[in-house]
Structure formats: structure tokens, C-alpha cells
Design a protein around this motif. Structure first.
Motif, PDB file in Angstrom:
ATOM      1  N   GLU A  59     -34.615  40.973  46.200  1.00 45.34           N
ATOM      2  CA  GLU A  59     -35.190  41.321  47.489  1.00 45.34           C
ATOM      3  C   GLU A  59     -36.214  40.268  47.877  1.00 45.34           C
ATOM      4  N   PRO A  60     -36.367  40.007  49.171  1.00 43.12           N
ATOM      5  CA  PRO A  60     -37.349  39.009  49.611  1.00 43.12           C
ATOM      6  C   PRO A  60     -38.745  39.363  49.114  1.00 43.12           C
ATOM      7  N   GLY A  61     -39.455  38.364  48.604  1.00 45.72           N
ATOM      8  CA  GLY A  61     -40.793  38.575  48.105  1.00 45.72           C
ATOM      9  C   GLY A  61     -40.844  39.141  46.706  1.00 45.72           C
ATOM     10  N   GLY A  62     -39.681  39.374  46.073  1.00 42.33           N
ATOM     11  CA  GLY A  62     -39.643  39.911  44.719  1.00 42.33           C
ATOM     12  C   GLY A  62     -39.832  38.824  43.681  1.00 42.33           C
ATOM     13  N   THR A  63     -39.535  39.167  42.451  1.00 43.70           N
ATOM     14  CA  THR A  63     -39.755  38.226  41.362  1.00 43.70           C
ATOM     15  C   THR A  63     -38.812  37.033  41.469  1.00 43.70           C
ATOM     16  N   THR A  64     -39.347  35.852  41.206  1.00 45.70           N
ATOM     17  CA  THR A  64     -38.547  34.635  41.163  1.00 45.70           C
ATOM     18  C   THR A  64     -38.686  33.945  39.812  1.00 45.70           C
ATOM     19  N   ASP A  65     -39.268  34.636  38.845  1.00 46.40           N
ATOM     20  CA  ASP A  65     -39.498  34.045  37.535  1.00 46.40           C
ATOM     21  C   ASP A  65     -38.162  33.789  36.842  1.00 46.40           C
ATOM     22  N   ALA A  66     -37.958  32.561  36.351  1.00 50.13           N
ATOM     23  CA  ALA A  66     -36.692  32.188  35.722  1.00 50.13           C
ATOM     24  C   ALA A  66     -36.438  32.990  34.458  1.00 50.13           C
ATOM     25  N   LEU A  67     -37.491  33.314  33.701  1.00 51.45           N
ATOM     26  CA  LEU A  67     -37.311  34.068  32.473  1.00 51.45           C
ATOM     27  C   LEU A  67     -36.818  35.481  32.761  1.00 51.45           C
ATOM     28  N   VAL A  68     -37.369  36.108  33.788  1.00 56.37           N
ATOM     29  CA  VAL A  68     -36.934  37.452  34.154  1.00 56.37           C
ATOM     30  C   VAL A  68     -35.480  37.427  34.606  1.00 56.37           C
ATOM     31  N   ARG A  69     -35.145  36.490  35.472  1.00 53.00           N
ATOM     32  CA  ARG A  69     -33.773  36.400  35.946  1.00 53.00           C
ATOM     33  C   ARG A  69     -32.815  36.101  34.790  1.00 53.00           C
ATOM     34  N   GLY A  70     -33.216  35.198  33.909  1.00 52.85           N
ATOM     35  CA  GLY A  70     -32.369  34.890  32.761  1.00 52.85           C
ATOM     36  C   GLY A  70     -32.154  36.095  31.870  1.00 52.85           C
ATOM     37  N   PHE A  71     -33.208  36.892  31.687  1.00 52.36           N
ATOM     38  CA  PHE A  71     -33.078  38.087  30.864  1.00 52.36           C
ATOM     39  C   PHE A  71     -32.123  39.088  31.502  1.00 52.36           C
ATOM     40  N   LEU A  72     -32.248  39.299  32.804  1.00 52.52           N
ATOM     41  CA  LEU A  72     -31.363  40.242  33.489  1.00 52.52           C
ATOM     42  C   LEU A  72     -29.909  39.785  33.402  1.00 52.52           C
ATOM     43  N   LEU A  73     -29.665  38.482  33.530  1.00 53.61           N
ATOM     44  CA  LEU A  73     -28.307  37.959  33.409  1.00 53.61           C
ATOM     45  C   LEU A  73     -27.784  38.132  31.994  1.00 53.61           C
ATOM     46  N   ALA A  74     -28.658  37.966  30.995  1.00 51.42           N
ATOM     47  CA  ALA A  74     -28.234  38.156  29.609  1.00 51.42           C
ATOM     48  C   ALA A  74     -27.832  39.607  29.354  1.00 51.42           C
ATOM     49  N   VAL A  75     -28.594  40.555  29.903  1.00 50.21           N
ATOM     50  CA  VAL A  75     -28.248  41.972  29.758  1.00 50.21           C
ATOM     51  C   VAL A  75     -26.906  42.258  30.429  1.00 50.21           C
ATOM     52  N   ASP A  76     -26.683  41.688  31.609  1.00 47.89           N
ATOM     53  CA  ASP A  76     -25.403  41.874  32.306  1.00 47.89           C
ATOM     54  C   ASP A  76     -24.248  41.344  31.466  1.00 47.89           C
ATOM     55  N   ALA A  77     -24.435  40.172  30.871  1.00 46.17           N
ATOM     56  CA  ALA A  77     -23.367  39.585  30.060  1.00 46.17           C
ATOM     57  C   ALA A  77     -23.103  40.436  28.827  1.00 46.17           C
ATOM     58  N   TRP A  78     -24.169  40.936  28.213  1.00 44.80           N
ATOM     59  CA  TRP A  78     -24.019  41.769  27.024  1.00 44.80           C
ATOM     60  C   TRP A  78     -23.266  43.067  27.347  1.00 44.80           C
ATOM     61  N   ARG A  79     -23.512  43.591  28.537  1.00 44.82           N
ATOM     62  CA  ARG A  79     -22.847  44.823  28.965  1.00 44.82           C
ATOM     63  C   ARG A  79     -21.500  44.571  29.645  1.00 44.82           C
ATOM     64  N   HIS A  80     -21.125  43.306  29.782  1.00 47.22           N
ATOM     65  CA  HIS A  80     -19.884  42.928  30.471  1.00 47.22           C
ATOM     66  C   HIS A  80     -19.867  43.445  31.916  1.00 47.22           C
ATOM     67  N   ASP A  81     -21.039  43.408  32.564  1.00 45.96           N
ATOM     68  CA  ASP A  81     -21.165  43.843  33.948  1.00 45.96           C
ATOM     69  C   ASP A  81     -21.064  42.613  34.844  1.00 45.96           C
ATOM     70  N   ALA A  82     -19.831  42.146  35.084  1.00 49.95           N
ATOM     71  CA  ALA A  82     -19.625  40.919  35.847  1.00 49.95           C
ATOM     72  C   ALA A  82     -20.080  41.071  37.295  1.00 49.95           C
ATOM     73  N   ALA A  83     -19.903  42.245  37.874  1.00 52.25           N
ATOM     74  CA  ALA A  83     -20.279  42.449  39.271  1.00 52.25           C
ATOM     75  C   ALA A  83     -21.784  42.286  39.464  1.00 52.25           C
ATOM     76  N   GLN A  84     -22.567  42.896  38.583  1.00 55.11           N
ATOM     77  CA  GLN A  84     -24.023  42.765  38.693  1.00 55.11           C
ATOM     78  C   GLN A  84     -24.454  41.326  38.436  1.00 55.11           C
ATOM     79  N   GLU A  85     -23.794  40.681  37.495  1.00 56.88           N
ATOM     80  CA  GLU A  85     -24.125  39.292  37.190  1.00 56.88           C
ATOM     81  C   GLU A  85     -23.872  38.395  38.394  1.00 56.88           C
TER      82      GLU A  85
END
Length: 342
Positions: A59-85
Motif C-alpha cells: 500500500e502507498p506509504g507502507g513499508t519499503t524495507d528490503a529485509l521485510v519484503r525479502g522475508f515475506l517473499l521467503a514465507v510465500d516461497a516456503w508455503r508455495h503461495d505463488a499468487a501472493q509472491e
């Protein structure tokens, strides 16, 4: 800190309190967000916080931290949630200014429609601007491993920030793989992908040594922008089916390597992350029984910035388990600076 046990009531209480104060105390862009998210994920129930973080990251104005985004992508990959990724990749792409880097990230979202929002902090990130210039250069060469590697090396010789394991370092790595090539069912594992240079080299060499069309190598990288750049270069080198780049913190994603490949599946290990953690990451891989018998391990930058604990461990402390050689050479593109590989 590494927790030796979990106290559920205590952890649940900490997680509950953190969630209550999250909305009022959060300041976008600060790494405290990542520390909070990672800690609760490791010891508590993260679902409520994950939902808030996903909303904040898209969302506009939300977090842009690379570590947070990387962590969320890692969780998506671990869960095989390609759509969210893909949704998160699309949003990351939308926050970048139009450039070759934007195209690389957008390609990972499998979307032809770019979201129309104002670029945020990434547009002011000088390092991402440098990565975009690198992609401008590599996107003009023929789609082959040799072409991409040559262009990255040429770019590195005129751009002091681009440190890859080229020249003499590449020769040492190639000799280590040739001495004991990964067998069928084994892969190379690289800790720290950066721009994908070594991933291309490993995949090309292992493919040539053993033939076939199976997976040859995995590289782990914490920054999602670096992951996008590395995957783009693998695509340009026509090796995206032979090597994969996984996003996430090493102490989390190393477990995934064993889950996917199995025990004793790493035939060659290349450590190119922070030297002060080489010994810890190697110990974790040993504990998980990830390394194959007689596998080769090479660590870069052991003199500068340095990894004294790791060198002591493999040369003296565990000398009965390792046969260690130290190679002195010049840093890539900087002949006056000495470095070691071990």
C-alpha cells in the motif's frame, strides 16, 4: 540470540503485546519492523503480524524495507503461495522508477500490467540505480553464459562497487568443483548471490561436467532486488532451469535446501556472505547433514574483510575433518589489494 527452548506463554504474551503496539509504534522503513516480524515468526504465531505486514508492504506509504519484503517473499516461497509472491513482486516493481531494474522485478510478477503508483524510497537508493545501469549493460549482450559473464566482468573493471568472484578467484572455484564435481542428486550451494555471477559459473560448469537437465545449483540471497537481478542474469544466460535463486535470511533458507534436496545433497559450498558468520553457517549445514561426503567448500574474502574464526576452525580446530588450502590473490579488478580464498 539463539533460543534454546520455547516458553509458549511468554512468547504468546510478547507476540500479543507487539501486535497491540505495532500500528501505533511502527515507523515505515526502519529495520525494527523486520526484527519484530522475524522474531515472532521464529518463536510464536505470526499470522496476524504477517497479515499486517503484507498489507503494509502493498500500500502507498507502507513499508519499503528490503529485509521485510525479502522475508515475506521467503514465507510465500516456503508455503508455495505463488499468487501472493507475484503480487508482492508486482508491488515492488511499481515502487521503482522506470528502468531496466523495474523490468527485471516486474518479470518475476508474471504481469504485463504495471501498477501505477508514485515511486518511493527505491528511486532515491543509489545502489539500486547502479544495479539498473548494470542491467542496461547486460541486457544488450547475446543470451549465453559467456556473454553475460563477460559483460559483468567488464562492468566490474570500471565500477569499483561491483565485487564478484572473477579473475583468479573464478579459477580457484572452478578447480574446486572440478576436483570433486557434484554428483547426480547433488547441487552447489552459494551463500550470497549478489548479481548472479557465480551462480551462472557454477551452473555452466556442473552442467558441462555431468550433462543432463537436472538442477545444478542453488544460491541464497536476502535482498529481493538482488534476487531479481540474479534471476534476470540467469535467464539471459539460458540457465534458469539449471540454477535457482532463493530469497530469505540464510539461517532460515538453509533449512529449505535440506527439505527440498535432502541430506548430504550439497556437493560444493561457496560462502560469499558476511565473513564473521562463515563458521556459524558452516556449523549449521554440518548439523543438518547437508554436505555430501568429500564435498568441497570455498570461502571468499577471508582476509579482507576477513573471517578469522572460520579460518581457525577449518585449519586448526577441526583439522581432522577438513583438508584446508589458503589461496592468496588480488581482489577482483583491484590488483593492489590482496585477498584470500580458503
Amino acid at each position: 540470540a539463539r533460543m534454546l527452548f520455547r516458553d509458549p506463554p511468554l512468547m504468546d504474551a510478547i507476540a500479543s503485546r507487539a501486535l497491540i503496539s505495532f500500528d501505533t509504534s511502527r515507523r515505515p522503513g526502519e529495520q525494527e519492523e523486520y526484527a519484530l516480524l522475524w522474531s515472532i515468526w521464529r518463536v510464536g504465531d505470526p499470522e496476524s503480524l504477517l497479515a499486517k505486514m503484507y498489507q503494509s508492504a502493498t500500500e502507498p506509504g507502507g513499508t519499503t524495507d528490503a529485509l521485510v519484503r525479502g522475508f515475506l517473499l521467503a514465507v510465500d516461497a516456503w508455503r508455495h503461495d505463488a499468487a501472493q509472491e507475484m503480487r508482492l513482486h508486482a508491488w515492488i516493481s511499481a515502487t521503482l522508477p522506470p528502468s531496466a531494474l523495474t523490468s527485471a522485478v516486474c518479470h518475476m510478477s508474471a504481469s504485463t500490467d504495471r501498477l501505477h503508483i508514485a515511486p518511493q524510497c527505491e528511486s532515491r537508493n543509489p545502489f539500486y540505480q547502479r544495479l539498473s545501469r548494470l542491467l542496461d549493460a547486460t541486457s544488450t549482450v547475446p543470451c549465453s553464459p559467456e556473454g553475460v559473464l563477460r559483460e559483468i566482468e567488464c562492468f566490474g573493471h570500471v565500477s569499483s562497487w561491483l565485487k564478484v568472484a572473477g579473475d583468479s578467484k573464478a579459477e580457484v572455484l572452478a578447480c574446486a568443483i572440478e576436483r570433486r564435481p557434484p554428483r547426480r542428486g547433488e547441487c552447489t550451494l552459494e551463500l550470497g548471490a549478489f548479481v548472479g555471477y557465480s551462480a551462472i559459473r557454477f551452473a555452466r560448469q556442473v552442467s558441462a561436467l555431468r550433462g543432463g537437465l537436472d538442477l545444478c545449483g542453488i544460491s541464497l540471497e536476502i535482498d529481493p532486488i538482488h534476487v531479481a537481478v540474479s534471476r534476470h542474469h540467469l535467464d539471459r544466460a539460458s540457465l534458469s532451469t539449471r540454477a535457482e535463486i532463493w530469497v530469505g535470511q540464510l539461517q532460515d533458507t538453509m533449512f529449505r535446501a535440506v527439505e527440498v534436496l535432502g541430506c548430504e545433497s550439497i556437493g560444493f559450498l561457496f560462502m560469499d556472505q558476511r565473513g564473521t558468520t562463515f563458521h556459524e553457517d558452516l556449523a549449521q549445514l554440518e548439523h543438518m547433514k547437508a554436505l555430501a561426503a568429500a564435498s568441497q567448500c570455498t570461502a571468499d574474502n577471508t582476509l579482507k574483510p576477513g573471517s578469522p574464526v572460520y579460518l581457525w576452525h577449518v585449519a586448526i580446530g577441526a583439522a581432522c575433518s577438513y583438508s584446508t588450502s589458503l589461496w592468496s590473490m588480488s581482489e577482483f579488478a583491484l590488483e593492489a589489494i590482496e585477498d584470500w580464498q580458503a
